[in-house]
Design a protein around this motif. Structure first.
Motif, short mmCIF file in Angstrom:
data_model
loop_
_atom_site.label_atom_id
_atom_site.label_comp_id
_atom_site.label_asym_id
_atom_site.label_seq_id
_atom_site.Cartn_x
_atom_site.Cartn_y
_atom_site.Cartn_z
N LEU A 4 0.84 -1.35 0.27
CA LEU A 4 0.02 0.09 0.21
C LEU A 4 0.93 1.21 -0.09
CD1 LEU A 4 -2.60 -1.38 2.76
CD2 LEU A 4 -2.82 -1.32 0.24
N ASN A 5 0.26 2.51 -0.24
CA ASN A 5 0.69 3.72 -0.26
C ASN A 5 0.79 4.37 1.26
OD1 ASN A 5 1.96 5.80 -1.04
ND2 ASN A 5 0.07 6.74 -2.05
N LEU A 6 1.10 3.58 1.97
CA LEU A 6 1.15 3.87 3.40
C LEU A 6 2.65 3.04 4.27
CD1 LEU A 6 -2.21 2.90 4.24
CD2 LEU A 6 -1.21 5.19 4.57
N PRO A 7 3.10 3.62 5.12
CA PRO A 7 4.22 2.89 6.09
C PRO A 7 4.04 1.40 5.95
CG PRO A 7 3.80 5.05 6.78
CD PRO A 7 2.66 4.69 6.17
N LYS A 8 5.16 0.54 6.12
CA LYS A 8 4.91 -0.65 6.41
C LYS A 8 5.04 -1.00 7.77
CE LYS A 8 7.08 -4.91 4.59
NZ LYS A 8 7.17 -6.08 5.65
N TYR A 9 3.95 -1.92 8.49
CA TYR A 9 3.81 -2.41 9.81
C TYR A 9 3.85 -3.68 9.88
CZ TYR A 9 2.30 2.60 9.82
OH TYR A 9 2.24 3.87 9.77
N ASN A 10 4.13 -4.28 11.15
CA ASN A 10 4.29 -5.48 11.44
C ASN A 10 2.85 -5.92 12.18
OD1 ASN A 10 6.89 -5.99 10.19
ND2 ASN A 10 8.04 -5.06 11.98
N PHE A 11 2.00 -6.66 11.31
CA PHE A 11 0.88 -7.10 12.17
C PHE A 11 0.97 -8.43 12.25
CE2 PHE A 11 -0.36 -3.56 9.33
CZ PHE A 11 -1.11 -2.76 9.96
N LYS A 12 0.19 -8.77 13.39
CA LYS A 12 0.11 -10.36 13.89
C LYS A 12 -0.84 -11.04 12.94
CE LYS A 12 0.11 -9.36 18.56
NZ LYS A 12 -0.73 -9.63 19.94
N LEU A 13 -0.27 -12.20 11.99
CA LEU A 13 -1.25 -12.77 11.09
C LEU A 13 -1.17 -14.24 11.43
CD1 LEU A 13 0.19 -11.19 7.74
CD2 LEU A 13 -1.91 -10.62 9.08
N ASN A 121 -8.23 4.00 -0.39
CA ASN A 121 -8.09 2.44 -0.97
C ASN A 121 -6.85 2.08 -0.69
OD1 ASN A 121 -6.38 3.67 -2.97
ND2 ASN A 121 -8.06 2.81 -4.57
N GLY A 122 -5.89 2.64 0.33
CA GLY A 122 -4.57 2.24 0.53
C GLY A 122 -3.50 2.70 -0.46
N LEU A 123 -3.99 2.98 -1.65
CA LEU A 123 -3.20 3.38 -2.71
C LEU A 123 -3.21 4.93 -2.85
CD1 LEU A 123 -3.67 0.61 -5.12
CD2 LEU A 123 -1.92 0.74 -3.58
N GLN A 124 -4.42 5.58 -2.81
CA GLN A 124 -4.77 6.84 -3.02
C GLN A 124 -5.57 7.45 -1.84
OE1 GLN A 124 -7.05 6.51 -6.62
NE2 GLN A 124 -6.07 8.03 -7.31
N HIS A 125 -5.22 8.35 -1.24
CA HIS A 125 -5.87 8.92 -0.05
C HIS A 125 -6.38 10.53 -0.28
CE1 HIS A 125 -3.19 6.03 1.30
NE2 HIS A 125 -2.15 6.54 1.27
N TYR A 126 -7.73 10.74 0.02
CA TYR A 126 -8.47 11.88 -0.25
C TYR A 126 -8.60 12.48 1.26
CZ TYR A 126 -8.55 10.75 -5.03
OH TYR A 126 -8.24 10.27 -6.18
N TYR A 127 -8.34 13.63 1.46
CA TYR A 127 -8.50 14.45 2.83
C TYR A 127 -9.31 15.77 2.56
CZ TYR A 127 -4.33 11.75 3.60
OH TYR A 127 -3.29 10.45 4.05
N CYS A 128 -10.33 15.50 3.33
CA CYS A 128 -11.15 16.86 3.10
C CYS A 128 -11.68 17.44 4.48
CB CYS A 128 -12.59 16.46 2.42
SG CYS A 128 -12.46 15.59 1.12
N LYS A 129 -11.72 18.75 4.38
CA LYS A 129 -12.18 19.56 5.80
C LYS A 129 -13.50 20.05 5.30
CE LYS A 129 -10.67 23.41 8.70
NZ LYS A 129 -11.58 23.16 9.74
N MET A 130 -14.44 19.94 6.24
CA MET A 130 -15.75 20.45 6.10
C MET A 130 -15.60 21.67 5.79
SD MET A 130 -17.25 17.48 5.14
CE MET A 130 -18.91 18.54 5.13
N ASP A 131 -16.47 22.33 5.20
CA ASP A 131 -17.13 23.76 5.16
C ASP A 131 -18.56 23.85 5.13
OD1 ASP A 131 -17.94 26.36 4.43
OD2 ASP A 131 -16.64 26.62 2.92
#
Length: 147
Positions: A4-13, A121-131
């Motif tokens: 994903l387009n996010l840092p890599k984390y170590n999850f318990k699987l 979607n893990g690849l693209q992130h959209y951030y919005c502030k409400m007006d």
């Protein structure tokens, strides 16, 4: 699972009954690892580790009722007063983010009145502030860190 387009984390699987499960640190239980869950777990970890949001203010799959129908937010972040601050809608990486996705989160926000909306979607992130005054949202480059 997909990178994903996010840092890599170590999850318990773990494997159980021919399914891969991922440990959810907030809910303290293993969940079936779907592509959407993979995105949700990464994004929550990103909010906690990188943006410093306290885990105690984050709720996952919080139920709400809209037009007599039960819906669930993927991630809901509250402020110190217990008021919804941020709604996050997670999709699987294969799902294209469309206007329908924004309409979905906007419907949730009619009920919750959060100040920020995030669609990923893990690849693209959209951030919005409400007006709220103009009944629209302003796209941001990033979501603010917790203060």
């Amino acid at each position: 699972m997909q990178k994903l387009n996010l840092p890599k984390y170590n999850f318990k699987l773990k494997n159980s009954e021919n399914k891969v499960l991922i440990f959810d640190n907030l809910r303290k239980k293993y969940l079936v690892l779907t592509p959407e869950e993979w995105v949700r777990q990464h994004f929550v970890q990103y909010l906690i580790d990188e943006k410093r949001y306290p885990a105690s203010l984050i709720a996952l799959e919080k139920q709400l009722v809209i037009n007599n129908r039960k819906k669930r937010t993927d991630v809901l972040i509250f402020n110190k007063n217990g008021t919804p601050e941020i709604i996050v809608e997670c999709k699987a990486p294969s799902i294209k983010i469309t206007q329908d996705t924004f309409d979905q989160i906007a419907r949730y926000n009619l009920k919750l009145n959060a100040h920020y909306l995030i669609v990923t979607n893990g690849l693209q992130h959209y951030y919005c502030k409400m007006d709220f005054e103009n009944e629209t949202y302003i796209f941001l480059k990033d979501i603010p860190s917790y203060n």
